[in-house]
Design a protein around this motif. Structure first.
Motif, PDB file in Angstrom:
ATOM      1  N   PRO A 281     -10.701  75.814 -93.420  1.00 29.69           N
ATOM      2  CA  PRO A 281     -12.124  75.793 -93.791  1.00 29.69           C
ATOM      3  C   PRO A 281     -12.428  75.275 -95.198  1.00 29.69           C
ATOM      4  O   PRO A 281     -13.546  75.454 -95.687  1.00 29.69           O
ATOM      5  CB  PRO A 281     -12.495  77.276 -93.686  1.00 29.69           C
ATOM      6  N   TYR A 282     -11.439  74.645 -95.842  1.00 35.16           N
ATOM      7  CA  TYR A 282     -11.655  74.138 -97.192  1.00 35.16           C
ATOM      8  C   TYR A 282     -12.307  72.753 -97.174  1.00 35.16           C
ATOM      9  O   TYR A 282     -13.210  72.482 -97.967  1.00 35.16           O
ATOM     10  CB  TYR A 282     -10.331  74.067 -97.949  1.00 35.16           C
ATOM     11  N   ALA A 283     -11.830  71.894 -96.303  1.00 36.19           N
ATOM     12  CA  ALA A 283     -12.370  70.528 -96.233  1.00 36.19           C
ATOM     13  C   ALA A 283     -11.876  69.845 -94.970  1.00 36.19           C
ATOM     14  O   ALA A 283     -10.755  70.086 -94.506  1.00 36.19           O
ATOM     15  CB  ALA A 283     -11.950  69.713 -97.448  1.00 36.19           C
ATOM     16  N   LYS A 284     -12.719  68.987 -94.432  1.00 36.15           N
ATOM     17  CA  LYS A 284     -12.319  68.062 -93.383  1.00 36.15           C
ATOM     18  C   LYS A 284     -11.683  66.830 -94.042  1.00 36.15           C
ATOM     19  O   LYS A 284     -11.755  66.654 -95.265  1.00 36.15           O
ATOM     20  CB  LYS A 284     -13.534  67.641 -92.555  1.00 36.15           C
ATOM     21  N   PRO A 285     -11.052  65.950 -93.272  1.00 27.34           N
ATOM     22  CA  PRO A 285     -10.380  64.792 -93.868  1.00 27.34           C
ATOM     23  C   PRO A 285     -11.312  63.913 -94.693  1.00 27.34           C
ATOM     24  O   PRO A 285     -12.456  63.655 -94.315  1.00 27.34           O
ATOM     25  CB  PRO A 285      -9.848  64.034 -92.647  1.00 27.34           C
ATOM     26  N   GLN A 286     -10.802  63.473 -95.835  1.00 24.70           N
ATOM     27  CA  GLN A 286     -11.516  62.536 -96.702  1.00 24.70           C
ATOM     28  C   GLN A 286     -11.392  61.127 -96.110  1.00 24.70           C
ATOM     29  O   GLN A 286     -10.303  60.736 -95.681  1.00 24.70           O
ATOM     30  CB  GLN A 286     -10.901  62.565 -98.101  1.00 24.70           C
ATOM     31  N   PRO A 287     -12.465  60.362 -96.071  1.00 27.44           N
ATOM     32  CA  PRO A 287     -12.346  58.973 -95.611  1.00 27.44           C
ATOM     33  C   PRO A 287     -11.384  58.188 -96.498  1.00 27.44           C
ATOM     34  O   PRO A 287     -11.251  58.466 -97.688  1.00 27.44           O
ATOM     35  CB  PRO A 287     -13.780  58.433 -95.750  1.00 27.44           C
ATOM     36  N   ASP A 288     -10.710  57.209 -95.899  1.00 32.53           N
ATOM     37  CA  ASP A 288      -9.748  56.446 -96.698  1.00 32.53           C
ATOM     38  C   ASP A 288     -10.431  55.504 -97.672  1.00 32.53           C
ATOM     39  O   ASP A 288      -9.824  55.060 -98.649  1.00 32.53           O
ATOM     40  CB  ASP A 288      -8.767  55.686 -95.804  1.00 32.53           C
ATOM     41  N   THR A 289     -11.691  55.187 -97.448  1.00 29.52           N
ATOM     42  CA  THR A 289     -12.456  54.360 -98.384  1.00 29.52           C
ATOM     43  C   THR A 289     -13.829  54.996 -98.613  1.00 29.52           C
ATOM     44  O   THR A 289     -14.317  55.771 -97.786  1.00 29.52           O
ATOM     45  CB  THR A 289     -12.660  52.931 -97.844  1.00 29.52           C
ATOM     46  N   GLY A 290     -14.431  54.646 -99.753  1.00 28.02           N
ATOM     47  CA  GLY A 290     -15.808  55.058-100.017  1.00 28.02           C
ATOM     48  C   GLY A 290     -15.980  56.365-100.750  1.00 28.02           C
ATOM     49  O   GLY A 290     -17.080  56.659-101.225  1.00 28.02           O
ATOM     50  N   GLN A 291     -14.930  57.184-100.831  1.00 28.65           N
ATOM     51  CA  GLN A 291     -15.029  58.453-101.536  1.00 28.65           C
ATOM     52  C   GLN A 291     -13.867  58.605-102.507  1.00 28.65           C
ATOM     53  O   GLN A 291     -12.720  58.282-102.168  1.00 28.65           O
ATOM     54  CB  GLN A 291     -15.014  59.632-100.557  1.00 28.65           C
ATOM     55  N   PHE A 292     -14.177  59.103-103.709  1.00 27.56           N
ATOM     56  CA  PHE A 292     -13.140  59.439-104.682  1.00 27.56           C
ATOM     57  C   PHE A 292     -13.452  60.834-105.204  1.00 27.56           C
ATOM     58  O   PHE A 292     -14.275  60.993-106.105  1.00 27.56           O
ATOM     59  CB  PHE A 292     -13.107  58.427-105.828  1.00 27.56           C
ATOM     60  N   TRP A 293     -12.813  61.847-104.604  1.00 28.07           N
ATOM     61  CA  TRP A 293     -13.077  63.210-105.039  1.00 28.07           C
ATOM     62  C   TRP A 293     -12.614  63.411-106.472  1.00 28.07           C
ATOM     63  O   TRP A 293     -13.125  64.287-107.166  1.00 28.07           O
ATOM     64  CB  TRP A 293     -12.418  64.202-104.086  1.00 28.07           C
ATOM     65  N   ILE A 294     -11.636  62.634-106.900  1.00 21.48           N
ATOM     66  CA  ILE A 294     -11.403  62.389-108.317  1.00 21.48           C
ATOM     67  C   ILE A 294     -11.211  60.888-108.451  1.00 21.48           C
ATOM     68  O   ILE A 294     -10.468  60.275-107.681  1.00 21.48           O
ATOM     69  CB  ILE A 294     -10.196  63.167-108.890  1.00 21.48           C
ATOM     70  N   GLY A 295     -11.924  60.298-109.377  1.00 25.30           N
ATOM     71  CA  GLY A 295     -11.844  58.861-109.589  1.00 25.30           C
ATOM     72  C   GLY A 295     -11.667  58.553-111.062  1.00 25.30           C
ATOM     73  O   GLY A 295     -11.643  59.454-111.910  1.00 25.30           O
ATOM     74  N   LEU A 296     -11.549  57.279-111.372  1.00 26.74           N
ATOM     75  CA  LEU A 296     -11.287  56.856-112.746  1.00 26.74           C
ATOM     76  C   LEU A 296     -12.214  55.700-113.089  1.00 26.74           C
ATOM     77  O   LEU A 296     -12.332  54.745-112.316  1.00 26.74           O
ATOM     78  CB  LEU A 296      -9.830  56.420-112.875  1.00 26.74           C
ATOM     79  N   THR A 297     -12.898  55.804-114.223  1.00 29.00           N
ATOM     80  CA  THR A 297     -13.692  54.682-114.719  1.00 29.00           C
ATOM     81  C   THR A 297     -12.991  54.070-115.930  1.00 29.00           C
ATOM     82  O   THR A 297     -12.331  54.771-116.700  1.00 29.00           O
ATOM     83  CB  THR A 297     -15.107  55.112-115.130  1.00 29.00           C
ATOM     84  N   GLU A 298     -13.131  52.776-116.075  1.00 32.77           N
ATOM     85  CA  GLU A 298     -12.528  52.042-117.189  1.00 32.77           C
ATOM     86  C   GLU A 298     -13.643  51.444-118.037  1.00 32.77           C
ATOM     87  O   GLU A 298     -14.497  50.730-117.523  1.00 32.77           O
ATOM     88  CB  GLU A 298     -11.616  50.944-116.664  1.00 32.77           C
TER      89      GLU A 298
END
Length: 274
Positions: free
Chosen positions: A32-49
């Motif tokens: 019940p924590y999370a369903k699968p994350q899509p392989d594209t389009g989502q970054f639950w943690i991401g990086l900006t430059e």
């Protein structure tokens, strides 16, 4: 309660955190924590430059971003299905079973940290890898933290990071949501340059560089390094400064330098024979 801390001075932009999150959540159902994350389009943690300045005086800053696990989370208050809740340890979770796909939380999050999965018709975001923390004694930190090679990203009890937090900043303080993700080294404006002697055709090493805020009178001081470079960092936005360069009784003054952008002043001549 748990917090994330991020030290941008040692983040090298390796993207290990982002890749680890994808590895843990794409194609994996942690209900019940999370369903699968899509392989594209989502970054639950991401990086900006972010690249700042002018060649050759350039700085690059990498900034990890994620759910802020806010103490005053508007997504919790606005959720019509009571699907979003804050755990006792401070982690905010979207229940993937209760979520009705109304998208209100994604629209109301001031940090743009909630994504919508069109295929599953649910909102999704960082869970702090609570499926690991709750069910595997070997895991004390989320995957992103575990995979950070420089330890720029850390996770633990708020008391453990008290010294870090007292000097840290929030990524979006104007939101007023009491974020539990703390940053050091967030980009501030800088003024930089290279001092050289045109007569000797050499850079000037060890010159004192004093920058004065024309309004407040605050001063910043640096000395030129072995390449004749100086970097005056941590400056305010849209300020006006006067720069004084001095070595062995010879000086040069540059007035009305503004920090509407990061300023690379290039090569600055100062004739030491005069």
């Amino acid at each position: 309660m748990k917090v994330f801390t991020v030290d941008l001075s040692i983040c090298n932009g390796c993207y290990c955190c982002q890749i680890a999150c994808k590895d843990e959540h794409v194609a994996n159902d942690w209900t019940p924590y999370a369903k699968p994350q899509p392989d594209t389009g989502q970054f639950w943690i991401g990086l900006t430059e972010k690249v700042r300045g002018h060649v050759p005086h350039v700085k690059v800053t990498y900034t990890p971003f994620m759910c802020n696990h806010c103490d005053d989370a508007p997504c919790i208050a606005d959720c019509k299905a009571d699907a979003i809740y804050k755990r006792d340890d401070g982690i905010v979770i979207i229940d993937p079973v209760k979520c009705i796909g109304c998208k209100i939380c994604a629209d109301t999050c001031p940090h743009n940290s909630i994504y919508f999965n069109e295929q599953l018709n649910i909102a999704q975001k960082c869970t702090g890898c609570t499926h690991l923390l709750d069910n595997d004694d070997e895991w004390t930190v989320p995957r992103c933290v575990d995979q950070c090679p420089t330890e720029a990203l850390r996770f633990g009890e708020e008391e453990e990071f008290a010294d870090f937090i007292k000097d840290a900043e929030l990524l979006n303080p104007g939101a007023g949501t009491k974020s539990r993700v703390y940053y050091k080294g967030l980009p501030k404006k800088f003024i930089a340059g290279t001092l050289y002697d045109p007569s000797a055709k050499e850079v000037i090493i060890g010159a004192t560089c004093t920058l004065k805020d024309n309004d407040s009178g605050e001063t910043f001081t640096e000395t030129t390094n072995n390449f004749g470079d100086f970097w005056l960092d941590g400056l305010g936005d849209d300020r006006t400064y006067t720069l004084t360069l001095e070595k062995d009784g010879v000086s040069k003054v540059i007035e009305n330098i503004t920090t509407d952008i990061d300023r690379g002043l290039g090569d600055i001549p100062m004739d030491m024979s005069s």
